[in-house]
Structure formats: structure tokens, C-alpha cells
Design a protein around this motif. Sequence first.
Motif, PDB file in Angstrom:
ATOM      1  N   LEU A 277       0.874  -1.245  -0.091  1.00  0.00           N
ATOM      2  CA  LEU A 277       0.016   0.059  -0.027  1.00  0.00           C
ATOM      3  C   LEU A 277       0.876   1.124   0.039  1.00  0.00           C
ATOM      4  N   PRO A 278       0.239   2.341  -0.607  1.00  0.00           N
ATOM      5  CA  PRO A 278       0.959   3.650  -0.319  1.00  0.00           C
ATOM      6  C   PRO A 278       1.010   3.954   1.021  1.00  0.00           C
ATOM      7  N   GLU A 279       2.270   4.660   1.362  1.00  0.00           N
ATOM      8  CA  GLU A 279       2.428   4.835   2.840  1.00  0.00           C
ATOM      9  C   GLU A 279       1.244   5.770   3.595  1.00  0.00           C
ATOM     10  N   ARG A 280       1.095   6.869   2.971  1.00  0.00           N
ATOM     11  CA  ARG A 280       0.216   7.670   3.455  1.00  0.00           C
ATOM     12  C   ARG A 280      -1.430   7.274   3.549  1.00  0.00           C
ATOM     13  N   MET A 281      -1.563   6.654   2.418  1.00  0.00           N
ATOM     14  CA  MET A 281      -2.915   5.992   2.213  1.00  0.00           C
ATOM     15  C   MET A 281      -3.148   4.885   3.447  1.00  0.00           C
ATOM     16  N   ALA A 282      -1.959   3.915   3.505  1.00  0.00           N
ATOM     17  CA  ALA A 282      -2.105   2.994   4.542  1.00  0.00           C
ATOM     18  C   ALA A 282      -2.529   3.412   5.949  1.00  0.00           C
ATOM     19  N   HIS A 283      -1.576   4.604   6.235  1.00  0.00           N
ATOM     20  CA  HIS A 283      -1.793   5.029   7.651  1.00  0.00           C
ATOM     21  C   HIS A 283      -2.911   5.771   7.932  1.00  0.00           C
ATOM     22  N   ARG A 284      -3.414   6.594   7.114  1.00  0.00           N
ATOM     23  CA  ARG A 284      -4.505   7.287   7.223  1.00  0.00           C
ATOM     24  C   ARG A 284      -5.829   6.668   6.964  1.00  0.00           C
ATOM     25  N   GLN A 285      -6.005   6.004   5.779  1.00  0.00           N
ATOM     26  CA  GLN A 285      -7.125   5.673   5.110  1.00  0.00           C
ATOM     27  C   GLN A 285      -7.414   4.242   5.756  1.00  0.00           C
TER      28      GLN A 285
ATOM     29  N   ARG B 258      -0.682  -9.450   5.326  1.00  0.00           N
ATOM     30  CA  ARG B 258       0.638  -9.157   5.385  1.00  0.00           C
ATOM     31  C   ARG B 258       0.845  -7.933   4.609  1.00  0.00           C
ATOM     32  N   VAL B 259       1.060  -6.941   5.382  1.00  0.00           N
ATOM     33  CA  VAL B 259       0.948  -5.417   4.726  1.00  0.00           C
ATOM     34  C   VAL B 259       2.275  -4.779   4.368  1.00  0.00           C
ATOM     35  N   GLY B 260       2.554  -4.396   3.360  1.00  0.00           N
ATOM     36  CA  GLY B 260       3.703  -3.401   3.304  1.00  0.00           C
ATOM     37  C   GLY B 260       3.270  -2.021   3.187  1.00  0.00           C
ATOM     38  N   ALA B 261       3.913  -1.042   3.666  1.00  0.00           N
ATOM     39  CA  ALA B 261       3.177   0.221   3.543  1.00  0.00           C
ATOM     40  C   ALA B 261       4.466   1.095   3.062  1.00  0.00           C
ATOM     41  N   SER B 262       4.532   1.569   2.088  1.00  0.00           N
ATOM     42  CA  SER B 262       5.891   2.508   1.493  1.00  0.00           C
ATOM     43  C   SER B 262       5.287   2.899  -0.011  1.00  0.00           C
ATOM     44  N   ASP B 263       6.426   3.973  -0.394  1.00  0.00           N
ATOM     45  CA  ASP B 263       5.992   4.461  -1.725  1.00  0.00           C
ATOM     46  C   ASP B 263       6.742   4.209  -2.589  1.00  0.00           C
TER      47      ASP B 263
END
Length: 296
Positions: free
Chosen positions: A97-105, A123-128
Motif C-alpha cells: 500500500l502507499p504509505e500515507r494511504m495505509a496510515h491514514r485511510q 501481510r501489509v507493506g506500506a511504502s511509496d
Amino acid sequence: MDQLRGMQIFRTVAECKSFTLAAERLDLPRPTVTNAVQAIERQLGVRLLQRTTRKVSLTVEGQVYFDRCSRVLADVDDLNNLFSATARPHGVVRVELPERMAHRQLIPRLPDFFARYPDLQLRVGASDRFADLVGEGIDCAVRVGTLRDSGLIAKRIGQMEQINVAAPAYLAAHGTPRTPAELPHHLAVNFYSSQTGRDMEWEYLDDGVVKTVGMRALVAVASSEAYLACCRAGLGMIQVPQLGLEPDLAAGELVEVMPEWRPAPLPVSVVYSHNRHLSARVRAFVDWVAEVLVVR
């Protein structure tokens, strides 16, 4: 013992980091679990697990085997449920997932996801970064922006409106731009591509035509959270999706500038490899993401 059963036992031991806990979860005698793992190690000729008196951990070879056998077991589950209309989605979904989208939405809404799909794990990867879906065994990824991955199948789920924002501290020090003609006198926080390393230009729509301006910048980042943090620190203006920024704008922590000169909306897509069918477990996650984002 058949090979698939052995792989299931190994995966459970790796997840539990304990032979005893794995045996309890699987309702098997501990010697059966130990023997199954040892049989796989003998067959492969390598040690997969590092055993100590306190815990069990994966070796380098064990991590590789764990990732591959997890994918195999997930594919077997998908195959077994291929023609079942009533089976609940279950298993592990590996997502990027895109980092900001993962954290905020998305992450704040995951309790709702697991209430709906109690038999799924993520299993989630959150980065750009642009992850290698095939090489890393990722089931699907959410991508924001124009897609360039010709080897991936994409499902468009909408688009995100973008806005120009700055921190009050920046505007107090540099003034508020009203038109693109004033941009050469201002600073931006640049965002550079993780693929090319090049800074992305400032964009705006002029009678429906996308135009770009190269902005001066003191700092360039490749992380959406760092991008916002630099903006809040007054280091320059940024262009970001409006979704999720409403609290910051309402609180006055960020201020929209040049609302008549917004950048073009960003397309949002879910992508997955062409050699992987969209299984029930992956489809459940994809449909949930589209529902949560409610992008237009």
C-alpha cells in the motif's frame, strides 16, 4: 506424511516461533510436528529453523522456503475454493500500500475488515516504492498515479482530487501565491521517483491542459509521510490528494493555496500479476479497499 501437510506444519511453526505452540494450534503431538519439520530439512539438505531453548527463528533459507510455501498453500486454498460460491474467503493476503494511504485511510479501518472476513490475515507493506509483485510474492498492490507496469493487470477503482497546500509558517515567511506566474518566487518540497530518482515537477491544470513548472526546493523526499512532515515544518509547498487531509485543513495546520490551479486528479488502481487469478481472498480485499476509499 504428504508434502502439503508438512508445509502447513512448517508454516505454523514459523508463525508461532515455537514447536509446542504450533502443536497446540494444529492439535498434533509435539513429536509429530518436530518430525515433519526435520523431514523437510532432510529432503532439502538445509536447516530451515534456528532452535534455541527460548524460541525458534527462521534461517535465511528458512525465510525463502516460508515465503514460497506460503504462496503454494494459498494457491491450493484458492484452487479448492475455485467453484464454491458459499465458502468464506480465508488465508493470507499479501498487499503493498502507499504509505500515507495505509496510515491514514486503510489501517484505521482494518478492524471492520477483519470483522467482515474473520478467516483472512493480511501481510501489509506500506511504502511509496514500486514493489516487485511477482518476485516478492505480493498478491496485489494499490497504486496511485499513471500506471507503467505493462506486465500487471490493473483494476481502476477511481481517482483522487489533489490540492496545493502549505503550512502557515511558510506562508507567513514567503507570502501566499495566487497564480502559477508567482511560483518561481516560492519553494516546494520535491518528491522524487523511487524508480527513476528524478524530482516530480509541480503540475497545474490550465483550461483542462496539464502544465508543469520546475520548482526550487531545499529538500526532496521519496516518502509521502516525510513529504507532509517537511511541508508542516515550513520547508515548502506540496501537492497531495485531498482525501484524508480534511482534519489538517479544518485545524489550520495546513492551508490550501491556489485553489483555481489544482493539479490533475490521480488515478487509483489495484494491480496484480497476470499469472495470478483474482482469488476470493484477494477479491475480498480489493472490494473492501474500493469501498473504504470511496474515490471518485
